[in-house]
Design an enzyme around this catalytic site. Structure first.
Site, PDB file in Angstrom:
ATOM      1  N   CYS A   1       3.162   8.431   1.446  1.00  0.00           N
ATOM      2  CA  CYS A   1       3.521   7.499   2.515  1.00  0.00           C
ATOM      3  C   CYS A   1       3.763   6.146   1.838  1.00  0.00           C
ATOM      4  O   CYS A   1       2.851   5.592   1.227  1.00  0.00           O
ATOM      5  CB  CYS A   1       2.364   7.422   3.503  1.00  0.00           C
ATOM      6  SG  CYS A   1       2.613   6.169   4.766  1.00  0.00           S
TER       7      CYS A   1
ATOM      8  N   CYS B   1      -1.199  -3.291  14.814  1.00  0.00           N
ATOM      9  CA  CYS B   1      -0.914  -2.895  13.435  1.00  0.00           C
ATOM     10  C   CYS B   1      -1.372  -3.966  12.439  1.00  0.00           C
ATOM     11  O   CYS B   1      -1.012  -5.143  12.572  1.00  0.00           O
ATOM     12  CB  CYS B   1       0.593  -2.646  13.306  1.00  0.00           C
ATOM     13  SG  CYS B   1       1.125  -2.423  11.604  1.00  0.00           S
TER      14      CYS B   1
ATOM     15  N   SER C   1      10.273   6.300   9.585  1.00  0.00           N
ATOM     16  CA  SER C   1       9.698   5.907  10.871  1.00  0.00           C
ATOM     17  C   SER C   1      10.158   4.502  11.226  1.00  0.00           C
ATOM     18  O   SER C   1      10.062   3.585  10.417  1.00  0.00           O
ATOM     19  CB  SER C   1       8.169   5.954  10.772  1.00  0.00           C
ATOM     20  OG  SER C   1       7.585   5.454  11.949  1.00  0.00           O
TER      21      SER C   1
ATOM     22  N   CYS D   1      -1.902   1.860   8.156  1.00  0.00           N
ATOM     23  CA  CYS D   1      -1.002   0.951   7.473  1.00  0.00           C
ATOM     24  C   CYS D   1      -1.518  -0.481   7.423  1.00  0.00           C
ATOM     25  O   CYS D   1      -1.907  -1.070   8.420  1.00  0.00           O
ATOM     26  CB  CYS D   1       0.321   1.132   8.210  1.00  0.00           C
ATOM     27  SG  CYS D   1       1.340  -0.202   8.595  1.00  0.00           S
TER      28      CYS D   1
ATOM     29  N   ASN E   1      -6.129   3.661  15.124  1.00  0.00           N
ATOM     30  CA  ASN E   1      -7.012   3.204  14.051  1.00  0.00           C
ATOM     31  C   ASN E   1      -7.389   1.766  14.394  1.00  0.00           C
ATOM     32  O   ASN E   1      -6.516   0.899  14.356  1.00  0.00           O
ATOM     33  CB  ASN E   1      -6.212   3.135  12.744  1.00  0.00           C
ATOM     34  CG  ASN E   1      -6.562   4.253  11.800  1.00  0.00           C
ATOM     35  OD1 ASN E   1      -7.723   4.546  11.570  1.00  0.00           O
ATOM     36  ND2 ASN E   1      -5.527   4.863  11.235  1.00  0.00           N
TER      37      ASN E   1
ATOM     38  N   CYS F   1       3.819  -5.808  15.939  1.00  0.00           N
ATOM     39  CA  CYS F   1       3.145  -4.872  16.850  1.00  0.00           C
ATOM     40  C   CYS F   1       1.655  -5.235  16.866  1.00  0.00           C
ATOM     41  O   CYS F   1       1.050  -5.409  15.800  1.00  0.00           O
ATOM     42  CB  CYS F   1       3.349  -3.430  16.401  1.00  0.00           C
ATOM     43  SG  CYS F   1       5.109  -3.049  16.206  1.00  0.00           S
TER      44      CYS F   1
ATOM     45  N   GLU G   1       0.818  -1.214   0.000  1.00  0.00           N
ATOM     46  CA  GLU G   1       0.000   0.000   0.000  1.00  0.00           C
ATOM     47  C   GLU G   1       0.849   1.261   0.000  1.00  0.00           C
ATOM     48  O   GLU G   1       1.912   1.292   0.608  1.00  0.00           O
ATOM     49  CB  GLU G   1      -0.840   0.054   1.287  1.00  0.00           C
ATOM     50  CG  GLU G   1      -1.807  -1.084   1.416  1.00  0.00           C
ATOM     51  CD  GLU G   1      -2.575  -1.011   2.735  1.00  0.00           C
ATOM     52  OE1 GLU G   1      -3.363  -1.916   2.974  1.00  0.00           O
ATOM     53  OE2 GLU G   1      -2.368  -0.056   3.505  1.00  0.00           O
TER      54      GLU G   1
ATOM     55  N   GLY H   1       5.661  -2.207   6.688  1.00  0.00           N
ATOM     56  CA  GLY H   1       7.015  -2.706   6.912  1.00  0.00           C
ATOM     57  C   GLY H   1       7.874  -1.835   7.789  1.00  0.00           C
ATOM     58  O   GLY H   1       7.544  -0.681   8.080  1.00  0.00           O
ATOM     59  N   GLU H   2       8.991  -2.397   8.206  1.00  0.00           N
ATOM     60  CA  GLU H   2       9.951  -1.695   9.067  1.00  0.00           C
ATOM     61  C   GLU H   2      11.160  -1.318   8.205  1.00  0.00           C
ATOM     62  O   GLU H   2      11.958  -2.190   7.821  1.00  0.00           O
ATOM     63  CB  GLU H   2      10.349  -2.615  10.238  1.00  0.00           C
ATOM     64  CG  GLU H   2      11.543  -2.161  11.042  1.00  0.00           C
ATOM     65  CD  GLU H   2      11.482  -0.703  11.513  1.00  0.00           C
ATOM     66  OE1 GLU H   2      10.440  -0.238  11.976  1.00  0.00           O
ATOM     67  OE2 GLU H   2      12.523  -0.021  11.386  1.00  0.00           O
TER      68      GLU H   2
ATOM     69  N   SER I   1       8.555   4.986  16.838  1.00  0.00           N
ATOM     70  CA  SER I   1       7.270   4.550  17.384  1.00  0.00           C
ATOM     71  C   SER I   1       7.481   4.114  18.822  1.00  0.00           C
ATOM     72  O   SER I   1       8.059   3.062  19.067  1.00  0.00           O
ATOM     73  CB  SER I   1       6.732   3.387  16.548  1.00  0.00           C
ATOM     74  OG  SER I   1       6.541   3.820  15.227  1.00  0.00           O
ATOM     75  N   LEU I   2       7.011   4.928  19.750  1.00  0.00           N
ATOM     76  CA  LEU I   2       7.261   4.621  21.165  1.00  0.00           C
ATOM     77  C   LEU I   2       6.032   3.954  21.786  1.00  0.00           C
ATOM     78  O   LEU I   2       6.118   2.830  22.271  1.00  0.00           O
ATOM     79  CB  LEU I   2       7.636   5.919  21.896  1.00  0.00           C
ATOM     80  CG  LEU I   2       8.427   5.757  23.178  1.00  0.00           C
ATOM     81  CD1 LEU I   2       9.712   4.977  22.958  1.00  0.00           C
ATOM     82  CD2 LEU I   2       8.745   7.120  23.779  1.00  0.00           C
ATOM     83  N   HIS I   3       4.923   4.648  21.816  1.00  0.00           N
ATOM     84  CA  HIS I   3       3.612   4.113  22.221  1.00  0.00           C
ATOM     85  C   HIS I   3       3.458   3.725  23.684  1.00  0.00           C
ATOM     86  O   HIS I   3       2.337   3.462  24.132  1.00  0.00           O
ATOM     87  CB  HIS I   3       3.186   2.923  21.342  1.00  0.00           C
ATOM     88  CG  HIS I   3       3.195   3.199  19.861  1.00  0.00           C
ATOM     89  ND1 HIS I   3       2.556   4.274  19.296  1.00  0.00           N
ATOM     90  CD2 HIS I   3       3.787   2.544  18.828  1.00  0.00           C
ATOM     91  CE1 HIS I   3       2.741   4.258  17.983  1.00  0.00           C
ATOM     92  NE2 HIS I   3       3.496   3.225  17.667  1.00  0.00           N
TER      93      HIS I   3
ATOM     94  N   CYS J   1       5.332  -7.442   7.703  1.00  0.00           N
ATOM     95  CA  CYS J   1       6.333  -6.934   8.653  1.00  0.00           C
ATOM     96  C   CYS J   1       6.588  -8.002   9.706  1.00  0.00           C
ATOM     97  O   CYS J   1       5.671  -8.712  10.126  1.00  0.00           O
ATOM     98  CB  CYS J   1       5.835  -5.646   9.312  1.00  0.00           C
ATOM     99  SG  CYS J   1       7.075  -4.927  10.435  1.00  0.00           S
TER     100      CYS J   1
HETATM  101  N1  SAH Z   1       7.459   0.144  10.887  1.00  0.00           N
HETATM  102  C1  SAH Z   1       7.577   1.520  11.102  1.00  0.00           C
HETATM  103  C2  SAH Z   1       6.863   2.370  10.067  1.00  0.00           C
HETATM  104  C3  SAH Z   1       5.528   1.906   9.597  1.00  0.00           C
HETATM  105  S1  SAH Z   1       4.197   2.019  10.734  1.00  0.00           S
HETATM  106  C4  SAH Z   1       7.121   1.890  12.482  1.00  0.00           C
HETATM  107  O1  SAH Z   1       6.514   1.065  13.143  1.00  0.00           O
HETATM  108  O2  SAH Z   1       7.413   3.001  12.901  1.00  0.00           O
HETATM  109  C5  SAH Z   1       3.911   3.785  10.823  1.00  0.00           C
HETATM  110  C6  SAH Z   1       3.268   4.236  12.129  1.00  0.00           C
HETATM  111  O3  SAH Z   1       1.911   3.800  12.204  1.00  0.00           O
HETATM  112  C7  SAH Z   1       3.959   3.693  13.374  1.00  0.00           C
HETATM  113  O4  SAH Z   1       4.125   4.715  14.323  1.00  0.00           O
HETATM  114  C8  SAH Z   1       2.976   2.672  13.865  1.00  0.00           C
HETATM  115  O5  SAH Z   1       3.143   2.401  15.223  1.00  0.00           O
HETATM  116  C9  SAH Z   1       1.672   3.313  13.514  1.00  0.00           C
HETATM  117  N2  SAH Z   1       0.508   2.423  13.484  1.00  0.00           N
HETATM  118  C10 SAH Z   1       0.456   1.153  13.039  1.00  0.00           C
HETATM  119  N3  SAH Z   1      -0.803   0.674  13.182  1.00  0.00           N
HETATM  120  C11 SAH Z   1      -1.541   1.665  13.711  1.00  0.00           C
HETATM  121  C12 SAH Z   1      -2.898   1.768  14.097  1.00  0.00           C
HETATM  122  N4  SAH Z   1      -3.739   0.756  13.942  1.00  0.00           N
HETATM  123  N5  SAH Z   1      -3.317   2.952  14.623  1.00  0.00           N
HETATM  124  C13 SAH Z   1      -2.460   3.989  14.765  1.00  0.00           C
HETATM  125  N6  SAH Z   1      -1.178   3.946  14.425  1.00  0.00           N
HETATM  126  C14 SAH Z   1      -0.713   2.790  13.909  1.00  0.00           C
HETATM  127 FE1  SF4 Z   2       5.846  -3.339  11.529  1.00  0.00          FE
HETATM  128 FE2  SF4 Z   2       5.641  -0.730  12.052  1.00  0.00          FE
HETATM  129 FE3  SF4 Z   2       3.447  -2.298  11.923  1.00  0.00          FE
HETATM  130 FE4  SF4 Z   2       5.147  -2.546  13.949  1.00  0.00          FE
HETATM  131  S1  SF4 Z   2       3.882  -0.748  13.466  1.00  0.00           S
HETATM  132  S2  SF4 Z   2       4.251  -4.234  12.800  1.00  0.00           S
HETATM  133  S3  SF4 Z   2       7.081  -2.183  12.949  1.00  0.00           S
HETATM  134  S4  SF4 Z   2       4.834  -1.816  10.250  1.00  0.00           S
END
Ligand code: SAH
Ligand code: SF4
Length: 360
Positions: free
Chosen positions: A111, A125, A200, A342, A299, A122, A97, A168-169, A223-225, A118
């Site tokens: 983006c 995600c 990111s 994503c 999301n 997480c 995507e 992806g990462e 991405s800290l969270h 990936c």
């Molecule tokens: N892998 C990398 C970049 C892709 S994800 C990373 O994790 O940083 C891009 C961003 O979207 C990251 O901050 C991720 O934590 C966030 N993300 C993924 N799924 C999400 C969701 N369902 N709601 C909000 N943010 C989300």
């Molecule tokens: Fe991969 Fe980023 Fe999604 Fe985590 S948030 S699973 S690192 S794409």
């Protein structure tokens, strides 16, 4: 797994690689420059459009190389029309995507994805829920941006920003991502300033340090969270390998090397990581560091039952961060109505293979 396929995708080649190929065919070296210009300046879609090349060379290119490998298979527009999300099929059938976001100040931000699936898992995600399939090649990463750039140019607009925040990462696919960044930045490539590119990462510490050592001015988002290891490990399994403190140290190293402010991303999950107590811990963790916090209400995805935080919680969280001198922004969930999160369009299309409406 990510072996170069045959015939070679021209977008996987550097200018040196392209020159070597053209030279091996007994062509003068300026031909490589011409092909390069057709690829990146004119952004052609077919070999026959490379009109400055002799026919024989065009034909040889056509038989022995490929011009692009992304096939658009679905697209969705947000109701306000400012966000469009595309699903592309790669030559091996994998789906990825890419999203284009248009802002009122004129920015046009793509983006883009760096992997199919990936490996980081997480929990919230959609891409993580799919698991890892393969790394994208340099060309597959660049072509996503090129696709939007081409369409924008047809409307006298310009792709101005890139965020490597799709599927992806990026730092797990380090070499291809770095080569793609160079090509996106190259004045003879897509000519997008390093400061207009953001990567990111989930926080792969050794690669973050290596990336800092590249000496680039690319923006880094992390991405800290969560602000404690227990909570972060429950959301981001990679935290067990690279705990928070090591991630913050690597972020500080990036700030020191680049002189740039880093961004921390925080998906606000109702009742999970949106408490004032979490905000206080985050404030303590980040105070004094040249950084900014980007918050985005979660999301919701199929594989995780968390929900986005309520607006009052978000405001209280932000206020507590400010107490510690940490600045933050709450991002609008761009294109929430089109599942611009994503990995979400792919998940949806796989469930119901309907092709949404055509358009730009
Ligand atoms: N892998 C990398 C970049 C892709 S994800 C990373 O994790 O940083 C891009 C961003 O979207 C990251 O901050 C991720 O934590 C966030 N993300 C993924 N799924 C999400 C969701 N369902 N709601 C909000 N943010 C989300
Ligand atoms: Fe991969 Fe980023 Fe999604 Fe985590 S948030 S699973 S690192 S794409």
């Amino acid at each position: 797994m990510d072996q170069p396929q045959s015939p070679v995708n021209l977008y996987d080649l550097s200018l040196e690689g392209l020159s070597a190929l053209i030279k091996s065919w007994g062509q003068p070296s300026y031909r490589a420059k011409q092909v390069w210009e057709w690829l990146y300046q004119h952004k052609v879609e077919r070999f026959e459009q490379m009109t400055s090349l002799p026919k024989a060379l065009r034909e040889r290119l056509e038989t022995e190389t490929r011009l692009g490998t992304l096939e658009p298979v679905a697209e969705q527009f947000s109701i306000d029309g400012q966000t469009v999300k595309r699903l592309f099929r790669l030559t091996d059938g994998q789906l990825i995507e890419s999203v284009l976001m248009e802002y009122d100040d004129g920015r046009r931000t793509a983006c883009i994805s760096t992997q199919a699936g990936c490996a980081m898992g997480c929990v919230f995600c959609a891409t993580g829920q799919m698991g890892f399939v393969r790394h994208l090649t340099e060309g597959e990463i660049v072509q996503q941006a090129l696709y939007f750039a081409r369409h924008l140019e047809k409307e006298n607009e310009r792709l101005s920003n890139i965020v490597l925040m799709g599927m992806g990462e990026p730092l797990h696919n380090y070499d291809h991502t770095l080569a793609a960044i160079h090509k996106l930045n190259d004045p003879t490539g897509l000519n997008i300033g390093q400061r207009h590119i953001t990567l990111s990462t989930v926080g792969l510490v050794p690669e973050m340090r290596r990336f800092a050592d590249e000496g680039l001015q690319v923006g880094l988002a992390i991405s800290l969270h969560a602000a404690t290891d227990g909570e972060r490990s429950a959301l981001l399994p990679v935290n067990k390998r690279y705990p928070i403190e090591s991630v913050i140290d690597a972020a500080r190293y990036y700030v020191d090397k680049s002189g740039r402010r880093v961004t921390f991303e925080w998906a606000l999950i109702r009742g999970e990581n949106d408490t004032v107590e979490q905000a206080r811990k985050l404030g303590l963790l980040l105070r004094g560091l040249l950084c900014h916090v980007n918050m985005i209400p979660l999301n919701p995805t199929g594989g995780y039952d968390g929900q986005p935080s309520d607006p009052e919680r978000v405001s209280a969280f932000q206020a507590e961060l400010a107490v510690w001198g940490v600045t933050s922004t709450v991002r609008v969930r761009r294109g929430i109505d089109i599942q611009a999160g994503c990995g979400q369009l792919k998940t949806q299309v796989l469930k119901s293979p309907r092709v949404p409406r055509k358009g730009r």
